[in-house]
Design a protein around this motif. Structure first.
Motif, PDB file in Angstrom:
ATOM      1  N   LYS A   1      28.226 -13.987  50.594  1.00 40.94           N
ATOM      2  CA  LYS A   1      29.205 -13.131  51.278  1.00 40.94           C
ATOM      3  C   LYS A   1      30.589 -13.442  50.725  1.00 40.94           C
ATOM      4  N   VAL A   2      31.369 -12.398  50.497  1.00 41.78           N
ATOM      5  CA  VAL A   2      32.700 -12.597  49.893  1.00 41.78           C
ATOM      6  C   VAL A   2      33.644 -13.268  50.888  1.00 41.78           C
ATOM      7  N   LYS A   3      34.390 -14.260  50.379  1.00 50.84           N
ATOM      8  CA  LYS A   3      35.508 -14.836  51.147  1.00 50.84           C
ATOM      9  C   LYS A   3      36.734 -14.675  50.253  1.00 50.84           C
ATOM     10  N   LEU A   4      37.659 -13.819  50.642  1.00 45.36           N
ATOM     11  CA  LEU A   4      38.815 -13.518  49.781  1.00 45.36           C
ATOM     12  C   LEU A   4      39.870 -14.609  49.923  1.00 45.36           C
TER      13      LEU A   4
ATOM     14  N   THR B   1      29.339  -6.236  43.654  1.00 47.25           N
ATOM     15  CA  THR B   1      29.619  -5.975  45.074  1.00 47.25           C
ATOM     16  C   THR B   1      29.609  -4.455  45.265  1.00 47.25           C
ATOM     17  N   PRO B   2      29.599  -4.007  46.510  1.00 47.05           N
ATOM     18  CA  PRO B   2      29.592  -2.551  46.726  1.00 47.05           C
ATOM     19  C   PRO B   2      30.815  -1.872  46.106  1.00 47.05           C
TER      20      PRO B   2
ATOM     21  N   ILE C   1      36.564 -15.414  46.186  1.00 47.67           N
ATOM     22  CA  ILE C   1      37.075 -14.504  45.151  1.00 47.67           C
ATOM     23  C   ILE C   1      38.587 -14.410  45.339  1.00 47.67           C
ATOM     24  N   PHE C   2      39.342 -14.361  44.238  1.00 48.08           N
ATOM     25  CA  PHE C   2      40.806 -14.411  44.335  1.00 48.08           C
ATOM     26  C   PHE C   2      41.416 -13.012  44.252  1.00 48.08           C
ATOM     27  N   ARG C   3      42.680 -12.935  44.690  1.00 48.96           N
ATOM     28  CA  ARG C   3      43.336 -11.632  44.874  1.00 48.96           C
ATOM     29  C   ARG C   3      43.405 -10.839  43.567  1.00 48.96           C
ATOM     30  N   GLU C   4      43.471 -11.564  42.453  1.00 47.66           N
ATOM     31  CA  GLU C   4      43.605 -10.895  41.147  1.00 47.66           C
ATOM     32  C   GLU C   4      42.558  -9.794  41.005  1.00 47.66           C
TER      33      GLU C   4
ATOM     34  N   ILE D   1      39.424  -4.153  41.626  1.00 51.32           N
ATOM     35  CA  ILE D   1      38.239  -3.683  42.385  1.00 51.32           C
ATOM     36  C   ILE D   1      38.507  -3.946  43.873  1.00 51.32           C
ATOM     37  N   PRO D   2      38.440  -2.925  44.731  1.00 54.62           N
ATOM     38  CA  PRO D   2      38.826  -3.095  46.161  1.00 54.62           C
ATOM     39  C   PRO D   2      37.782  -3.869  46.969  1.00 54.62           C
ATOM     40  N   ILE D   3      37.497  -5.100  46.582  1.00 54.53           N
ATOM     41  CA  ILE D   3      36.499  -5.913  47.302  1.00 54.53           C
ATOM     42  C   ILE D   3      37.107  -6.379  48.620  1.00 54.53           C
TER      43      ILE D   3
END
Ligand SMILES: O=P(O)(O)OC[C@H]1O[C@H](OP(=O)(O)O)[C@H](O)[C@@H]1O
Ligand SMILES: O=c1cc[nH]c(=O)[nH]1
Length: 505
Positions: free
Chosen positions: A5-8, A40-41, A63-66, A71-73
């Motif tokens: 699961k993504v953690k921004l 990711t979707p 995952i980092f903001r860059e 990509i709008p993750i």
């Protein structure tokens, strides 16, 4: 495969790093420093893997903001991690590094993999650098141009007469577009201008316009603005027009390079994507510009015209003087203010800016048939001096989401330092590169209020102690650093008529 699961992380670290808990990595074929394909979707990208005990929990991928700029993750998105095979592009990039000619499908693969985030910064940088060193032939450039346009959105205007002006850049103070677009739009032509942010300069047109209004408009917003005002001045990087363009420009910027194959394909791809049919290319030429001599400029112009012919865009090139900055203002806010001064009262603006703007606008008015042959410049001047251009500029600023301001309301850096003439004499040189370096050292273009305001141009006579230029910044620390650089490098040369005395050998 790993399902996480993504953690921004709200952190700009500038590279495609991803962080996975070492518990999740146990028994998998994924090792720190490996490249993994993250799907990711919202889209996929290649990330360099880092492991952690504590930064993310089991089941999470950091995952980092860059990444989210491309990509709008979102936080919590499902992510599938796979081993990232070495992209096919690597072999083709190596070919170009070795100076070989790339086949069309090899070029397509590089652009496709770049745009879908399968290439790391290393490969992207190697590609840009190989073009800087080894170049491309026109067939390669045509293929790259087409693919750069096809891998993004294309705008189709429901009319044929869509014009634009685009500078190859490279000369400080080049805020001409802020005059040309309103003049041409006020004449009734459709001019949907897209600009990049600064590549080698202290202020790209998108950086300058952003002082006055929004530039990160969506395609629908752009259509809305152009339909109501005939024009726009937006940032190409915010929309999906030729997405490879912003990726390569972000690599060119720190290296301050603009390799010819990318210069040609970047400009042309954006214009194909924006549905431009008639394009005037401004080629600033001179010492310290991207193009040094008239011959070089003519050869670049021929390439633009040939490339235009291949992709069905009618091109005219204007070789313009680029041996010193255009106007006096260098830096986003300073240039926005100077452009507004020119629109408000052309008599108060530097003649170099006015002359260049009405000349370029004149060419477009003639191409667009709203001025008789050879009369375009006169018609452009009339639109500027009558105030119609200012009115149109206010319309465009409002339509793009800004509040029209007068030039004296534009804020510039609160810290400033004056650089004075060390001797009596004449201004014999203003180094484009050095004056740009000083403006960037002061913080431009990220600090929009930073920059340089010239008080002299080449040929002016000065006395010892006269003001040569003023450096502005929002930061005292950056200002001091810029002053040190200025004092060390002398961007403006003042020389007496006695240049050198030789009394013995
Ligand atoms: O001078 P540098 O930063 O290398 O070139 C980049 C600039 O040149 C072009 O100018 P315009 O959009 O035609 O005004 C780009 O859009 C950008 O603003
Ligand atoms: O838009 C531009 C201008 C100059 N060079 C580029 O690569 N793109």
């Amino acid at each position: 495969m790993l399902f996480l699961k993504v953690k921004l992380f709200d952190l700009d670290i500038g590279v495609n790093a991803v962080v996975i808990n070492e518990e999740d990595l146990k028994g998998t074929p994924y090792y720190p420093q490996d490249r993994v394909l993250v799907e990711t979707p919202a889209g996929s990208f290649v990330g360099v893997l880092h492991s952690t005990k504590t930064l993310v929990n089991k089941g999470e991928i950091g995952i980092f903001r860059e990444i989210t700029k491309e990509i709008p993750i979102k936080d919590g998105d499902e992510a599938i991690i796979r081993h990232a095979e070495t992209p096919l592009s690597v072999a083709y990039i190596r070919k170009k590094m070795d100076g070989q000619t790339l086949k069309p499908e090899e070029i397509h693969t590089i652009i496709d993999e770049m745009v879908t985030g399968k290439l790391s910064n290393i490969e992207n940088t190697a590609f840009v650098t190989s073009l800087y060193i080894n170049g491309m032939d026109m067939k390669e450039i045509e293929e790259m141009t087409r693919r750069m346009a096809e891998t993004g959105d294309m705008i189709d205007w429901d009319e044929s007469l869509v014009v634009d002006v685009h500078s190859i850049g490279g000369v400080p103070g080049n805020k001409t577009a802020l005059l040309v677009v309103p003049i041409v739009a006020a004449a009734g032509l459709t001019i949907p201008k897209t600009s990049s942010r600064a590549i080698t300069s202290a202020a790209g047109t998108a950086d300058v316009v952003e002082v006055l209004t929004r530039v990160d408009l969506s395609l629908d917003e752009i259509k809305q603005v152009v339909t109501t005002t005939n024009g726009c001045m937006v940032w190409g990087g915010a929309i999906d027009l030729a997405p490879a363009d912003d990726i390569t420009i972000n690599i060119e910027r720190p290296l301050s390079i603009d390799p010819e194959p990318l210069l040609l394909s970047s400009v042309m791809a954006k214009k194909i994507a924006a549905g431009i049919k008639y394009l005037v290319i401004d080629i600033p030429t001179g010492e310290g510009a991207k193009v040094k001599t008239i011959d070089e400029a003519a050869s670049l112009a021929r390439k633009f015209i040939e490339l235009g012919g291949r992709v069905n865009v009618h091109i005219e090139c204007a070789i313009t003087y680029g041996g010193q900055p255009i106007g006096r203002a260098i830096g986003p806010a300073l240039e926005a203010r100077e452009a507004l001064i020119a629109l408000e009262n052309y008599k108060e603006a530097p003649s170099s800016l006015i002359e260049k703007a009405v000349s370029l606008a004149g060419v477009l008015l003639e191409i667009g048939g709203v001025a008789p042959p050879k009369k375009g410049k006169d018609v452009a001047e009339e639109i500027l001096t009558s105030g119609k251009a200012l009115e149109k500029m206010h319309e465009i600023i409002t339509a793009q989401g800004g509040e029209p301001k007068s030039s004296d309301e534009i804020e510039i850096g609160e810290y400033k330092a004056e650089i004075i003439a060390p001797i009596d004499g004449y201004v014999t040189q203003i180094s484009n590169k050095l004056i740009t370096k000083v403006a960037k050292e002061a913080g431009a273009p990220k600090d929009k209020k930073a920059g340089v305001l010239l008080n002299v141009k080449i040929g002016n006579e000065v006395e010892k102690g006269d003001l040569l230029y003023t450096i502005y910044s929002s930061s005292e620390e950056r200002l001091n650093s810029a002053v040190k650089l200025a004092r060390r490098t002398y961007p403006i040369k003042v020389e007496g008529m006695l240049l050198k005395r030789i009394s013995k050998f």
